[in-house]
Structures are given as structure tokens and as C-alpha cells.
Motif scaffolding. Structure first.
Motif, PDB file in Angstrom:
ATOM      1  N   GLY A   1       0.995  -1.342   0.022  1.00 51.90           N
ATOM      2  CA  GLY A   1      -0.051  -0.056   0.099  1.00 51.90           C
ATOM      3  C   GLY A   1       0.892   1.247  -0.130  1.00 51.90           C
ATOM      4  N   ASN A   2       0.311   2.399  -0.033  1.00 52.39           N
ATOM      5  CA  ASN A   2       0.942   3.670  -0.054  1.00 52.39           C
ATOM      6  C   ASN A   2       0.778   4.843   0.968  1.00 52.39           C
ATOM      7  N   ALA A   3      -0.401   4.223   2.149  1.00 48.72           N
ATOM      8  CA  ALA A   3      -0.960   5.140   3.036  1.00 48.72           C
ATOM      9  C   ALA A   3      -1.497   4.269   3.989  1.00 48.72           C
ATOM     10  N   PRO A   4      -1.542   5.051   5.270  1.00 49.02           N
ATOM     11  CA  PRO A   4      -2.056   4.052   6.467  1.00 49.02           C
ATOM     12  C   PRO A   4      -3.812   3.747   6.147  1.00 49.02           C
ATOM     13  N   ASP A   5      -4.381   4.073   5.298  1.00 43.57           N
ATOM     14  CA  ASP A   5      -5.772   3.692   4.863  1.00 43.57           C
ATOM     15  C   ASP A   5      -5.735   2.610   3.800  1.00 43.57           C
ATOM     16  N   GLN A   6      -4.738   2.525   2.974  1.00 42.91           N
ATOM     17  CA  GLN A   6      -4.742   1.570   2.228  1.00 42.91           C
ATOM     18  C   GLN A   6      -4.063   0.069   2.807  1.00 42.91           C
ATOM     19  N   VAL A   7      -5.125  -0.671   3.277  1.00 44.27           N
ATOM     20  CA  VAL A   7      -4.808  -2.065   3.989  1.00 44.27           C
ATOM     21  C   VAL A   7      -4.791  -2.970   3.183  1.00 44.27           C
ATOM     22  N   ILE A   8      -3.576  -3.665   2.848  1.00 44.82           N
ATOM     23  CA  ILE A   8      -3.469  -4.809   1.899  1.00 44.82           C
ATOM     24  C   ILE A   8      -3.603  -6.245   2.462  1.00 44.82           C
TER      25      ILE A   8
ATOM     26  N   TYR B   1      -8.104  -2.203  13.704  1.00 46.16           N
ATOM     27  CA  TYR B   1      -7.396  -1.138  13.088  1.00 46.16           C
ATOM     28  C   TYR B   1      -8.256   0.003  12.325  1.00 46.16           C
ATOM     29  N   SER B   2      -9.196  -0.585  11.754  1.00 46.60           N
ATOM     30  CA  SER B   2     -10.139   0.358  11.006  1.00 46.60           C
ATOM     31  C   SER B   2     -10.692   1.406  11.946  1.00 46.60           C
ATOM     32  N   GLU B   3     -10.925   0.930  13.343  1.00 44.46           N
ATOM     33  CA  GLU B   3     -11.381   1.807  14.324  1.00 44.46           C
ATOM     34  C   GLU B   3     -10.374   2.804  15.003  1.00 44.46           C
ATOM     35  N   VAL B   4      -9.350   2.372  14.995  1.00 46.94           N
ATOM     36  CA  VAL B   4      -8.120   3.231  15.526  1.00 46.94           C
ATOM     37  C   VAL B   4      -7.932   4.379  14.433  1.00 46.94           C
ATOM     38  N   LEU B   5      -7.735   3.801  13.241  1.00 45.24           N
ATOM     39  CA  LEU B   5      -7.658   4.611  12.043  1.00 45.24           C
ATOM     40  C   LEU B   5      -8.399   5.684  11.965  1.00 45.24           C
TER      41      LEU B   5
ATOM     42  N   LEU C   1      -9.650   8.723   9.134  1.00 44.95           N
ATOM     43  CA  LEU C   1      -9.578   8.006   7.826  1.00 44.95           C
ATOM     44  C   LEU C   1     -10.552   6.724   7.584  1.00 44.95           C
ATOM     45  N   GLN C   2     -10.990   6.428   6.516  1.00 44.92           N
ATOM     46  CA  GLN C   2     -11.772   5.023   6.349  1.00 44.92           C
ATOM     47  C   GLN C   2     -10.648   4.148   5.835  1.00 44.92           C
ATOM     48  N   ALA C   3     -10.595   2.764   6.486  1.00 43.49           N
ATOM     49  CA  ALA C   3      -9.631   1.807   5.970  1.00 43.49           C
ATOM     50  C   ALA C   3     -10.167   1.386   4.699  1.00 43.49           C
ATOM     51  N   LYS C   4      -9.398   1.315   3.601  1.00 43.55           N
ATOM     52  CA  LYS C   4      -9.791   0.521   2.182  1.00 43.55           C
ATOM     53  C   LYS C   4      -8.894  -0.482   2.167  1.00 43.55           C
ATOM     54  N   PHE C   5      -9.480  -1.769   2.270  1.00 42.72           N
ATOM     55  CA  PHE C   5      -8.984  -3.085   2.049  1.00 42.72           C
ATOM     56  C   PHE C   5      -8.700  -3.238   0.359  1.00 42.72           C
ATOM     57  N   GLN C   6      -7.519  -3.784   0.340  1.00 42.89           N
ATOM     58  CA  GLN C   6      -7.475  -3.984  -1.204  1.00 42.89           C
ATOM     59  C   GLN C   6      -6.228  -5.211  -1.614  1.00 42.89           C
ATOM     60  N   GLY C   7      -6.283  -5.508  -2.620  1.00 46.09           N
ATOM     61  CA  GLY C   7      -5.303  -6.714  -2.782  1.00 46.09           C
ATOM     62  C   GLY C   7      -4.216  -5.924  -3.993  1.00 46.09           C
ATOM     63  N   THR C   8      -3.102  -6.578  -4.050  1.00 47.84           N
ATOM     64  CA  THR C   8      -2.054  -6.167  -4.841  1.00 47.84           C
ATOM     65  C   THR C   8      -1.369  -7.094  -5.418  1.00 47.84           C
ATOM     66  N   PRO C   9      -0.880  -7.082  -6.691  1.00 53.57           N
ATOM     67  CA  PRO C   9      -0.115  -7.830  -7.230  1.00 53.57           C
ATOM     68  C   PRO C   9       1.276  -8.610  -6.861  1.00 53.57           C
ATOM     69  N   GLY C  10       1.808  -7.598  -6.104  1.00 49.32           N
ATOM     70  CA  GLY C  10       3.211  -7.865  -5.476  1.00 49.32           C
ATOM     71  C   GLY C  10       3.106  -8.708  -4.265  1.00 49.32           C
ATOM     72  N   GLY C  11       4.137  -9.209  -3.891  1.00 51.67           N
ATOM     73  CA  GLY C  11       4.034 -10.186  -2.586  1.00 51.67           C
ATOM     74  C   GLY C  11       4.707  -9.446  -1.679  1.00 51.67           C
TER      75      GLY C  11
ATOM     76  N   ASP D   1       2.469   7.257  15.378  1.00 50.30           N
ATOM     77  CA  ASP D   1       1.639   7.441  16.522  1.00 50.30           C
ATOM     78  C   ASP D   1       0.333   6.658  16.421  1.00 50.30           C
ATOM     79  N   LEU D   2       0.041   6.388  15.053  1.00 42.38           N
ATOM     80  CA  LEU D   2      -1.171   5.413  14.755  1.00 42.38           C
ATOM     81  C   LEU D   2      -0.895   3.865  15.098  1.00 42.38           C
ATOM     82  N   LEU D   3       0.275   3.361  14.823  1.00 44.75           N
ATOM     83  CA  LEU D   3       0.603   1.953  15.123  1.00 44.75           C
ATOM     84  C   LEU D   3       0.656   1.991  16.863  1.00 44.75           C
ATOM     85  N   LYS D   4       1.221   2.983  17.224  1.00 50.59           N
ATOM     86  CA  LYS D   4       1.354   2.911  18.724  1.00 50.59           C
ATOM     87  C   LYS D   4       0.026   2.899  19.432  1.00 50.59           C
TER      88      LYS D   4
END
Ligand SMILES: [Zn+2]
Length: 374
Positions: A163-170, A295-299, A305-315, A355-358
Motif C-alpha cells: 500500500g501507499n498510505a495508512p488507509d490502504q490496507v493490503i 485497526y479500522s476503528e483506531v484509524l 480516515l476510512q480503511a480501504k481493504f485492497q489486493g495487490t499484485p506484488g508479494g 503514533d497510529l501504530l502505537k
């Protein structure tokens, strides 16, 4: 100063970027591991373990002597190659540029800082920091080995490597398969092709049929893909080729499987020998897993921010854990351009991410141990 101070986080990220930890510099992989371990020398009571498998060093730091920390902070210290100047980080317009700014020395700096913080402000859940040096080579000698041979387990791994930001959850990564196709013909003079059998012709025909098994994907979409990586064959222009070989890279989704793919490729290329060179599982965590919901709640609470759950081609290394049914949270700070010439990190975003992850770790520990205070 706090471990999450912007200057401290950026300094640590920069320090890591200055070590060109590419696969061809095993000395620097070891140096990076030692640098991280030295950052914990002022904190007593931690369990610090060094490992090395096939020349790839790793480290695990634990708040408790166990192979099963409740939460695992997991990342890699190696990077893909780059031109020399990219190993001297520069800051322009609020962005830090350099190799690993996105993938993933910034993330590693945050994991290290989180580990330092919770080692000194204990919480009910036990914590592990696992940093390896072979993710860019497939991870088999890092997380793969630590999980399979050393039996590390966890209830949740946090991996800042997608992902590229805290709201992009892979939540899912495509699986990977590398295949080799080999055609064998019979040599003859090129002026009399009927006297031989041309391996290159056979191979091209087979590759044409194999390509038809995969959709033509014009943009990022959740589908199987194929790319022919190398092609090799023949000895002279005026000779009917006796041997020809191609390698292909296939990325697959849950709609197929390595067995099905191999079977259909073999059927589409009956005159070729087909061999698996490399295979990596898909990784997958259900987006309604309670720890991801948390995580969505804390975010939402922390960054609105609203968490966006996504798939990604890379591993990423998460696949070794999700293969065991372990959930992984894959999110990066605001950053982009991994593996490219303009890899960058948003400077201010790194503190917000830490801070978010903490906050998330505190909530997670409460969810894991509802009866304990602390
Ligand atoms: Zn990475």
C-alpha cells in the motif's frame, strides 16, 4: 525526546538508507542488522537473537523469551539496487527521497521505534521485532526460514510492506509462479529445414498457446497474469535450432491454484518440458478479522480516515504467516515509488503513522488481554 519525534524517525530512516543493503552486499546486510541491535543496547531485559541462513542475516528482539510473541513487528532491511545517489537521502518539499524511503526503511524505523517504546512502557501483550534481509529475494531465508525451521508464531503480524498510505490496507497478494519451458528439436542445416525439427518454432507455438490461457490485462485488476521473462535458444542463424528455453512469470489469484496452472500450461505446451522454478503462495487475511476491524476503528479515531481493504499484485513476507492461518496487517506510511528512481516518503506522515501504530498496539493488547490492566 520521544521515539516518535519526527527528527528521530527521519534520522533513523536516513541512517538505514545510507547502507546500500542490496543482495550483492552481504557485508552491509550484516551491518544493518548490527546497527539495529545497537539501538537497543540501553534497554535491559530484552531477548536479542541473531540468525543467519544461506548468508542472509536476520534479527529477532523480544520482550519475553518465547517463540510466540503475541504481536510480531515484521519487516525487511534489504532493498533493490539503485544508482549510487539514491543511497544519500535528500529532503525536498516535505518528502524524503532515497532507496528504501518507501520499501521499507521508513517502516523499519517505525517498527524499531515501536519496539523501543513498548520495551520501556510494558503492555500486557508480548512483542517481537523480526527484521530480515532477503525479502527482495523471496524471503525463504528470512521470514520463511524463521517460521518453518525456527517455529516462530504470532497472533498478529504488522508488516509495513504494502500500500501507499495508512488507509490502504493490503489484505491479499497474488501468488507467484516461475516456470521454465524447454523445447527439444533436431539439428539440421537451415537450408534444409525439413530434415530437422526446429526447437525455437516449437517453443514459440507453445508460448502462443500458453499466453492464451491468461487474460490480456491492460490495467491493475484482480486476475491471473503472465509475462514471458526470458527466451533463449539456437546456436547459429544457418542452423535449425536443437534447443530453446523460455521462462515465464505468472501471478495468480484465489480463483486458480499452482496445480491448475501447471496442468493447463502442460496441456497448452505438449511438446515442451515444463518445470517449476519458483513458487510463492498467495497471502490473504479476511478484512473482517477482528484485529483488522480494530485497526479500522483506531484509524478512524486517530486520523479520521476510512480503511480501504485492497489486493495487490506484488508479494511480501506475510505469505509465510498467512499460510499458517495467521492474520497480517499490511500498511505503509504515506510513500510511493518503490523499486523506481523517485522513491519517496512523506516526512510529516511518518510521525502520524508511528503514533497510529502505537495507539493500535495499545488497543490490540487490550483486546488480547481484556482482564489485565496496563
Ligand atoms: Zn518490501
Amino acid at each position: 525526546m520521544s521515539d516518535f519525534d519526527q527528527n528521530n524517525l527521519i534520522d533513523l530512516t536516513s541512517q538505514l538508507i545510507r547502507l546500500p543493503t542490496t543482495a550483492d552486499r552481504p557485508d552491509l546486510l550484516g551491518q544493518a542488522v548490527e546497527l539495529v541491535i545497537s539501538l537497543f543496547s540501553d534497554i535491559p531485559g530484552l531477548v536479542i537473537k541473531r540468525y543467519e541462513q544461506n548468508g542472509k542475516p536476520s534479527l529477532v528482539i523480544l520482550t519475553k523469551d518465547t517463540l510466540e510473541p503475541d504481536i510480531l513487528l515484521c519487516g525487511h532491511l534489504d532493498v533493490v539496487p539503485a544508482e549510487e545517489p539514491m543511497f544519500e537521502p535528500t529532503i525536498r518539499d516535505g518528502r524524503l527521497y532515497g532507496r528504501g524511503a518507501c520499501d521499507m526503511k521508513s517502516g523499519a524505523a517505525v517498527l524499531i521505534s515501536l519496539m523501543r517504546y513498548f520495551a520501556q512502557s510494558p503492555m500486557p501483550a508480548s512483542l517481537g521485532l523480526m527484521l530480515t534481509t532477503d525479502e527482495e529475494c523471496g524471503g525463504a531465508n528470512g521470514v520463511g526460514w524463521l517460521v518453518k525451521e525456527k517455529n516462530y508464531r504470532t497472533k498478529l503480524a504488522i508488516i509495513p510492506d504494502g500500500g501507499n498510505a495508512p488507509d490502504q490496507v493490503i489484505t491479499k497478494n497474488k501468488g507467484l509462479m516461475h516456470l521454465r519451458l524447454m523445447a527439444t528439436g533436431q539439428m539440421a542445416h537451415a537450408s534444409r529445414p525439413w530434415e530437422g525439427s526446429n526447437a525455437i518454432h516449437q517453443l514459440l507455438e507453445a508460448l502462443g498457446s500458453v499466453r492464451k490461457l491468461f487474460p490480456d490485462v491492460a490495467q491493475d485488476q484482480w486476475a491471473d497474469t503472465l509475462s514471458i521473462g526470458t527466451i533463449d535458444g539456437g546456436q547459429a542463424t544457418n542452423q535449425v535450432a536443437e534447443k530453446a528455453t523460455a521462462t515465464v512469470d505468472i501471478r495468480f489469484t484465489e480463483a486458480s491454484s499452482p496445480e491448475k496452472i501447471l496442468d493447463s500450461v502442460k496441456k497448452a505446451a505438449p511438446d515442451c518440458q515444463v518445470e517449476v522454478i519458483l513458487q510463492g503462495n498467495m497471502s490473504f487475511t479476511a478484512h473482517d478479522h477482528p484485529y483488522l476491524k480494530l485497526y479500522s476503528e483506531v484509524l478512524k479515531n486517530e486520523l479520521n480516515l476510512q480503511a480501504k481493504f485492497q489486493g495487490t499484485p506484488g508479494g511480501n513476507d506475510g505469505r509465510f504467516l498467512t499460510a499458517l492461518g495467521t492474520p497480517v496487517l499490511v500498511v505503509r506510511p504515506i510513500s510511493k515509488g518503490l523499486h523506481g528512481p523517485d522513491e519517496w516518503l512523506d516526512v510529516a506522515g511518518l510521525t502520524a503513522y508511528a503514533d497510529l501504530l502505537k495507539k493500535y498496539l495499545i488497543e490490540l493488547a487490550k483486546a488480547m488481554y481484556p482482564d489485565k490492566n496496563g
